[in-house]
Scaffold this motif. Structure first.
Motif, PDB file in Angstrom:
ATOM      1  N   ARG A 150      -8.315   2.821  -4.485  1.00  0.00           N
ATOM      2  CA  ARG A 150      -8.448   1.793  -3.329  1.00  0.00           C
ATOM      3  C   ARG A 150      -9.415   1.593  -2.201  1.00  0.00           C
ATOM      4  O   ARG A 150      -9.348   0.392  -1.182  1.00  0.00           O
ATOM      5  CB  ARG A 150      -6.687   2.275  -2.649  1.00  0.00           C
ATOM      6  CG  ARG A 150      -5.485   2.012  -3.613  1.00  0.00           C
ATOM      7  CD  ARG A 150      -4.497   3.027  -2.184  1.00  0.00           C
ATOM      8  NE  ARG A 150      -4.675   4.033  -2.260  1.00  0.00           N
ATOM      9  CZ  ARG A 150      -3.772   4.763  -2.839  1.00  0.00           C
ATOM     10  NH1 ARG A 150      -1.961   4.841  -1.533  1.00  0.00           N
ATOM     11  NH2 ARG A 150      -3.552   6.238  -1.551  1.00  0.00           N
ATOM     12  N   GLU A 205      -5.404  -4.021  -3.157  1.00  0.00           N
ATOM     13  CA  GLU A 205      -6.510  -2.970  -1.790  1.00  0.00           C
ATOM     14  C   GLU A 205      -7.754  -3.189  -2.773  1.00  0.00           C
ATOM     15  O   GLU A 205      -9.080  -2.771  -2.234  1.00  0.00           O
ATOM     16  CB  GLU A 205      -5.696  -1.405  -1.934  1.00  0.00           C
ATOM     17  CG  GLU A 205      -6.572  -1.644  -0.507  1.00  0.00           C
ATOM     18  CD  GLU A 205      -5.481  -0.053   0.224  1.00  0.00           C
ATOM     19  OE1 GLU A 205      -6.044  -0.097   1.510  1.00  0.00           O
ATOM     20  OE2 GLU A 205      -4.371   0.198  -0.643  1.00  0.00           O
ATOM     21  N   GLY A 206      -7.877  -2.105  -4.326  1.00  0.00           N
ATOM     22  CA  GLY A 206      -8.539  -2.552  -4.416  1.00  0.00           C
ATOM     23  C   GLY A 206     -10.075  -3.153  -4.664  1.00  0.00           C
ATOM     24  O   GLY A 206     -11.554  -3.152  -4.487  1.00  0.00           O
ATOM     25  N   ARG A 230       0.568  -1.153   0.141  1.00  0.00           N
ATOM     26  CA  ARG A 230       0.152   0.050  -0.317  1.00  0.00           C
ATOM     27  C   ARG A 230       0.219   1.456   0.265  1.00  0.00           C
ATOM     28  O   ARG A 230       1.779   1.617   1.414  1.00  0.00           O
ATOM     29  CB  ARG A 230      -0.948  -0.016   1.510  1.00  0.00           C
ATOM     30  CG  ARG A 230      -2.186   1.310   1.232  1.00  0.00           C
ATOM     31  CD  ARG A 230      -2.841   1.290   2.267  1.00  0.00           C
ATOM     32  NE  ARG A 230      -3.529   2.492   2.032  1.00  0.00           N
ATOM     33  CZ  ARG A 230      -4.049   3.398   1.727  1.00  0.00           C
ATOM     34  NH1 ARG A 230      -2.834   4.106   1.617  1.00  0.00           N
ATOM     35  NH2 ARG A 230      -5.510   4.145   1.720  1.00  0.00           N
ATOM     36  N   SER A 287      -5.371   9.988  -3.454  1.00  0.00           N
ATOM     37  CA  SER A 287      -5.867   9.307  -4.238  1.00  0.00           C
ATOM     38  C   SER A 287      -5.365  10.389  -4.811  1.00  0.00           C
ATOM     39  O   SER A 287      -6.088  10.074  -6.436  1.00  0.00           O
ATOM     40  CB  SER A 287      -6.930   9.152  -3.686  1.00  0.00           C
ATOM     41  OG  SER A 287      -7.761  10.080  -2.740  1.00  0.00           O
TER      42      SER A 287
END
Length: 474
Positions: free
Chosen positions: A193, A222-223, A162, A167
């Motif tokens: 994410r 993560e998405g 991560r 973002s």
């Protein structure tokens, strides 16, 4: 008529008005502007050309602005670096220049803090792979697992890590404000994410939130892990297989694609399958058989849209690429797809009403489902049901809604001036259908979320479905 929509990324090979016109006539439904390349001046020129072109087209081309996102890249190089498998090199994460000739710089200051010995870096879309052997204050020593020629500013992926990046970067913010000023139809947010990334974008959009539709690009693990919440927050999802294929094990990618497409069907959101669909056609006039099957699988899955990237930005055969996609899609659509219709999860009354309209249209084998809609909501509800036989024809008095429905699978949108008399509105819609080749007497199912079915005395819309036969106005 083709159900699956085609998105074309616009670049040096296609940015002229003449080429945009050819793309539109070949089958382009949405034009994508990749903010990782070009500047506001060049993108503004394309947007103005598309708006001019739309005045001449039976179905307008929508505009999607795609943010660069928090990308990690290698630095500028005076000379290409030839990396051989087994080489030991330095990766510089802090500082302005490489520490030695046989090294590379990465523009992410927290790289060393975020990674551990044994972790891997993927460079240039997976072509070059490195394993971390040692960590120091500003340098990591790495072994080359897969070698290759490294050029300037190559993209870097950190599988499973991560990254400590916002973002929405400062560049993204400026690009989004530019898109708002230029009145684009969609904004695709890169490297989403979690759902809060979409919330942040909508806050930036302000009073244009909801009017400019938001597409979340899924590009890392993560998405994928947060996909249900992201789908709920966004208007649509892009399965961005380029970066995603570097962030997860590539053999997991087909399952992830199908899982996301299915989740979007369940939640009633638009979904785009993107990247490498016809990659070989950047240089070749015909696709590989594997690429044909890849495009076909996206159509079988009933994705709303399939997207071209390098094929239409720098490729030698952009028009042939669109024609190939069109031909593959129209051929595959003759056969029943995976049909996720029954997976739709909802307690929404209007969605259930739309499902009833689709069930009726399919049982009658109606020539069309006619939707009268101002903001496109009922057209979305009908799209969510994935009708197999009937084509959806949406009539709206709003130009933006008409363009945005260009992303919806199996929807053809028309601009229509609504009348206070609902019957007059329907007759004008029927006249348009007849002008497009329908025949008098064709059976259609009509549903509306606005003026088409309206109780003037009660002052509210009537939730109803009609079965009508097309006939010309007298």
């Amino acid at each position: 008529m083709r159900k699956t929509k085609i998105i074309c990324t616009i670049g040096p090979a296609t940015e002229s008005y003449a080429m945009l016109e050819r793309l539109a006539h070949a089958g382009m439904n949405v034009a994508r502007l990749n903010m990782s390349h070009g500047d506001h001046q060049s993108h503004a020129k394309v947007i103005k050309a598309i708006k001019r072109l739309n005045k001449t087209l039976p179905h307008p081309v929508a505009i999607l602005l795609d943010t660069q996102g928090p990308e990690i890249r290698t630095g500028e190089r005076d000379n290409d670096l030839n990396l051989q498998t087994g080489d030991i090199i330095s990766v510089v994460a802090r500082g302005t220049q490489d520490v030695e000739e046989h090294s590379l710089m990465v523009n992410y200051a927290d790289l060393i803090d975020d990674m551990d010995v044994g972790d891997k870096l993927t460079v240039d879309n997976g072509l070059i792979n490195l394993e971390i052997l040692e960590k120091h204050e500003r340098v990591m020593r790495c072994r080359v697992i897969d070698g290759g020629v490294l050029k300037s500013k190559r993209h870097v992926n950190l599988p499973g890590i991560r990254v400590n990046l916002p973002s929405i970067t400062d560049k993204d913010r400026n690009d989004i404000l530019f898109g708002m000023d230029m009145d684009v139809d969609f904004i695709a947010l890169s490297f989403v994410r979690e759902a809060s990334d979409i919330t942040e974008l909508n806050e930036l959009l302000g009073d244009k939130a909801g009017r400019i539709k938001v597409v979340a690009k899924i590009e890392n693990q993560e998405g994928v892990d947060n996909i249900d919440a992201i789908i709920d927050a966004a208007d649509g999802i892009m399965v961005a297989r380029g970066d995603l294929g570097c962030e997860v094990e590539f053999w997991e990618l087909p399952h992830i694609q199908r899982r996301i497409v299915r989740a979007c069907a369940q939640q009633g959101k638009r979904v785009i399958v993107a990247t490498h669909l016809l990659e070989s056609m950047i240089d070749n006039p015909m696709p590989t058989r594997a690429e044909v099957t890849d495009v076909a699988n996206a159509v079988y899955e009933e994705a709303d849209a399939i997207m071209l990237s390098g094929e239409t930005t720098v490729g030698k055969y952009p028009i042939k690429c669109v024609e190939a996609m069109h031909n593959i899609a129209t051929t595959i659509e003759k056969h029943r797809g995976l049909a996720f219709t029954n997976d739709l999860e909802t307690r929404d009354h209007k969605q259930n009403l739309a499902a009833s309209a689709v069930h009726l249209a399919e049982s009658l084998k109606a020539s069309a489902i006619v939707v009268i809609t101002r903001r496109g909501r009922m057209a979305n509800y009908i799209t969510n049901c994935h009708p197999q036989h009937s084509v959806i024809h949406a009539f709206t008095n709003d130009g933006r809604t008409r363009r945005q429905l260009g992303l919806n699978r199996n929807v053809y949108a028309h601009k229509l001036l609504f009348s206070k008399d609902p019957e007059k509105t329907l007759r004008k819609a029927f006249d348009l259908l007849l002008s497009y080749g329908f025949s008098e007497g064709d059976q259609v199912v009509v549903i509306s979320d606005t003026l088409g079915l309206y109780d003037a005395d009660a002052g509210q819309g009537i939730e109803a479905i009609q079965v009508r036969k097309l006939e010309a106005s007298k």
